[in-house]
Design an enzyme around this catalytic site. Sequence first.
Site, PDB file in Angstrom:
ATOM      1  N   CYS A  64      -9.492  -3.568 -11.039  1.00  0.00           N
ATOM      2  CA  CYS A  64      -8.922  -2.361 -10.426  1.00  0.00           C
ATOM      3  C   CYS A  64      -7.579  -2.616  -9.750  1.00  0.00           C
ATOM      4  CB  CYS A  64      -9.909  -1.750  -9.432  1.00  0.00           C
ATOM      5  SG  CYS A  64     -10.258  -2.838  -8.046  1.00  0.00           S
ATOM      6  N   ASN A 110      -4.374  -7.358  -6.882  1.00  0.00           N
ATOM      7  CA  ASN A 110      -3.283  -7.247  -5.903  1.00  0.00           C
ATOM      8  C   ASN A 110      -3.451  -8.312  -4.817  1.00  0.00           C
ATOM      9  OD1 ASN A 110      -2.796  -4.985  -7.387  1.00  0.00           O
ATOM     10  ND2 ASN A 110      -3.574  -3.546  -5.881  1.00  0.00           N
ATOM     11  N   ASP A 111      -4.662  -8.402  -4.296  1.00  0.00           N
ATOM     12  CA  ASP A 111      -4.911  -9.416  -3.276  1.00  0.00           C
ATOM     13  C   ASP A 111      -5.164 -10.783  -3.896  1.00  0.00           C
ATOM     14  OD1 ASP A 111      -4.627  -8.300  -0.671  1.00  0.00           O
ATOM     15  OD2 ASP A 111      -6.280  -6.965  -1.178  1.00  0.00           O
ATOM     16  N   ARG A 136     -15.243   2.296  -2.254  1.00  0.00           N
ATOM     17  CA  ARG A 136     -15.081   1.034  -1.523  1.00  0.00           C
ATOM     18  C   ARG A 136     -15.191   1.296  -0.029  1.00  0.00           C
ATOM     19  NH1 ARG A 136      -9.657  -2.224  -2.283  1.00  0.00           N
ATOM     20  NH2 ARG A 136      -8.876  -0.691  -0.790  1.00  0.00           N
ATOM     21  N   HIS A 179       0.809  -1.220   0.000  1.00  0.00           N
ATOM     22  CA  HIS A 179       0.000   0.000   0.000  1.00  0.00           C
ATOM     23  C   HIS A 179       0.840   1.268   0.000  1.00  0.00           C
ATOM     24  CE1 HIS A 179      -3.256  -2.855   0.825  1.00  0.00           C
ATOM     25  NE2 HIS A 179      -3.875  -2.034   0.013  1.00  0.00           N
ATOM     26  N   ARG A 202     -10.346   4.245  -2.383  1.00  0.00           N
ATOM     27  CA  ARG A 202      -9.958   3.492  -1.184  1.00  0.00           C
ATOM     28  C   ARG A 202     -10.191   4.385   0.043  1.00  0.00           C
ATOM     29  NH1 ARG A 202      -5.541   1.850  -4.927  1.00  0.00           N
ATOM     30  NH2 ARG A 202      -5.302  -0.405  -4.850  1.00  0.00           N
ATOM     31  N   GLU A 241     -11.376 -10.527  -4.935  1.00  0.00           N
ATOM     32  CA  GLU A 241      -9.945 -10.447  -4.628  1.00  0.00           C
ATOM     33  C   GLU A 241      -9.465 -11.604  -3.766  1.00  0.00           C
ATOM     34  OE1 GLU A 241      -8.916  -6.800  -2.625  1.00  0.00           O
ATOM     35  OE2 GLU A 241     -10.738  -6.795  -1.428  1.00  0.00           O
ATOM     36  N   ARG A 244       2.147  -9.685  -0.725  1.00  0.00           N
ATOM     37  CA  ARG A 244       2.302  -8.631  -1.726  1.00  0.00           C
ATOM     38  C   ARG A 244       3.331  -7.573  -1.333  1.00  0.00           C
ATOM     39  NH1 ARG A 244      -3.570  -5.698  -1.571  1.00  0.00           N
ATOM     40  NH2 ARG A 244      -2.515  -3.843  -2.310  1.00  0.00           N
TER      41      ARG A 244
END
Length: 590
Positions: free
Chosen positions: A515, A467-468, A343, A200, A307, A444, A478
């Site tokens: 995304c 990503n997840d 989100r 992140h 986010r 995800e 990650r």
Amino acid sequence: MTDSKEQASCLTKKGIPVSAGIAFAPAVVIDAEDYRIPRRHLSRSDIRPELNRLRKALTDSAAEVASLRESVTQKFGRQTAAIFDMHWLYLRDRKLYNEIAETIRDQLVTAEYATSIVLRQKALVLLESADQYMAERVTDIYDIERRILHNLIGEKREDISHLNSDVVVVAHDLTPSQTAHLDNTHVKGLATDAGGRTSHSAIVARALGIPAVVGLNDVTALVSGGDELIIDGTRGVVIIKPDEAATQQYRQYERELISLGQELQSLRDLPAVTSCGTKVQLFGNIEFPQEAQACLDYGAEGIGLYRTEFLHLGSETEPSEQDHYEAYCQALEVMGDRPLIIRTLDLGADKYTQARAAAPERNPFLGCRSIRFCLQPENLPLFRRQLRALLRASAHGDIRILLPLITTLTELHQTRMVLGEVIEELDEQDIDYRHDIPLGIMVETPAAALSARMFGSECSFFSIGTNDLIQYTLAVDRANEHVASLFTAAHPALIGMIKDVIKAGKRYDIPVALCGEMASEPEFCLLLLGLGLRIFSVTPQAIPTIKKVIRASTMTHAQRVARRAMTLHTDRQIMHYLRLETRKVFPDLV
Ligand code: PEP
Ligand code: MG
């Protein structure tokens, strides 16, 4: 992952490129608590003054503990104050001084650095202890380390949110909230020992437009405060104390990057449509409402991922319903009637909760994260506050709600129940909201991807969070630089899942977006188009590049690429093939 090459005093380090661009500036090296770590390396003549500094810092620290012990004894009694006995004895112990002094002499490093090495080693031994009591003493060691460092460094805490000259920040790692506080007018670049492409802090660096390289392993040990650095966030290179040749070469790269940027900017008002006429929607990902304007400037047609947890990360206190509402309205004001997909809080894992938790989780990425956190009874008031703000803001524009880390239908049902209660409340209070507000899920986790058909009939849209999804499918953290080479979107398992999720979306006639960072990487664009993806939600700066690839592609080519990629068996073969095909439509691919 890293390699280094000595050229006179100029040293080149290779890491993971996470935020494109080139920066030239002197370094500021900071530790986990924003303390500026000064020079790390000493000459022989510096040893004596350094030992004097160490002696004084230990004496001052012991005096502080003695006075703390005194005041705690008076307030709470002798027993409570006993914990400080151990700290005091430790600080007064000649053995501790000897060990740190030996490290200073042998390794020619500063007292700060030597203190950290010695105390972190002690902490490690305790952490590995099978004895629970001993393992818990580790916080005492950290406390002692902090106190000595504080006395060595004084009040020279680096306020990286308020700098007055240009710097490159060098750190072991930065938390997402430390990154969020970076002052991007003066922080020109970022280099860290730890981290991965989709950690992140990397995502925030991209959002702030700060060139960044992570996963450098030992950059904090090699760089001293004030050293000149070049950060190449496009190629993943850091040059320490560059010589004339390196400076010239990177000035040239910088000029090329600026001219490519200008060319791409001319695409801003053109539609994202393939050369054979297939329309694609290009959305932007944001962490802060202020970024909405950048999305439009780069040519986004909406926001595909906001986010919202960064509202928590960026502030010391819990955001109120009104804070949420104002942030959403601020983004809406810029977006007009374009879609704004918000989100709900994705707290937990590496974001926010661990540092403040009474008992940190052993495995936070598999722990109480995201929707699980929000649905915990004690966190429901916080979740309700956000849902109320979302619904209130939905009266003013095209807001859609996206739920993170959904793994079971029960979570979706429970969220609907909470949402229903909030709606009832708003009805009673005669507060307006969008009655048909779409509720979508992040796909995800492998659980969500593999049961996309089941979810498709129960929600309004999918947003694939690679990503997840990569992290959980390939079992690769990650944010861990040691396994970064295993973290790839080109794994056949992942491509198969994406294909099935898009198919499930078609079957239920619901929109499917992607995304995760994969959508921002031009080499995956043809593949994703060929798999049937029509909504890309990307880092704002990546919009022009992705648009350029889309506009240069045909569906026949994209479908051929997807078919062929799915016959290949290793991520290396797939990546190599995708790069070759992408260069045919986008020769500027680095
Ligand atoms: C993802 O997991 O792909 C995603 C977009 O969400 P985040 O990076 O915030 O976890
Ligand atoms: Mg995610």
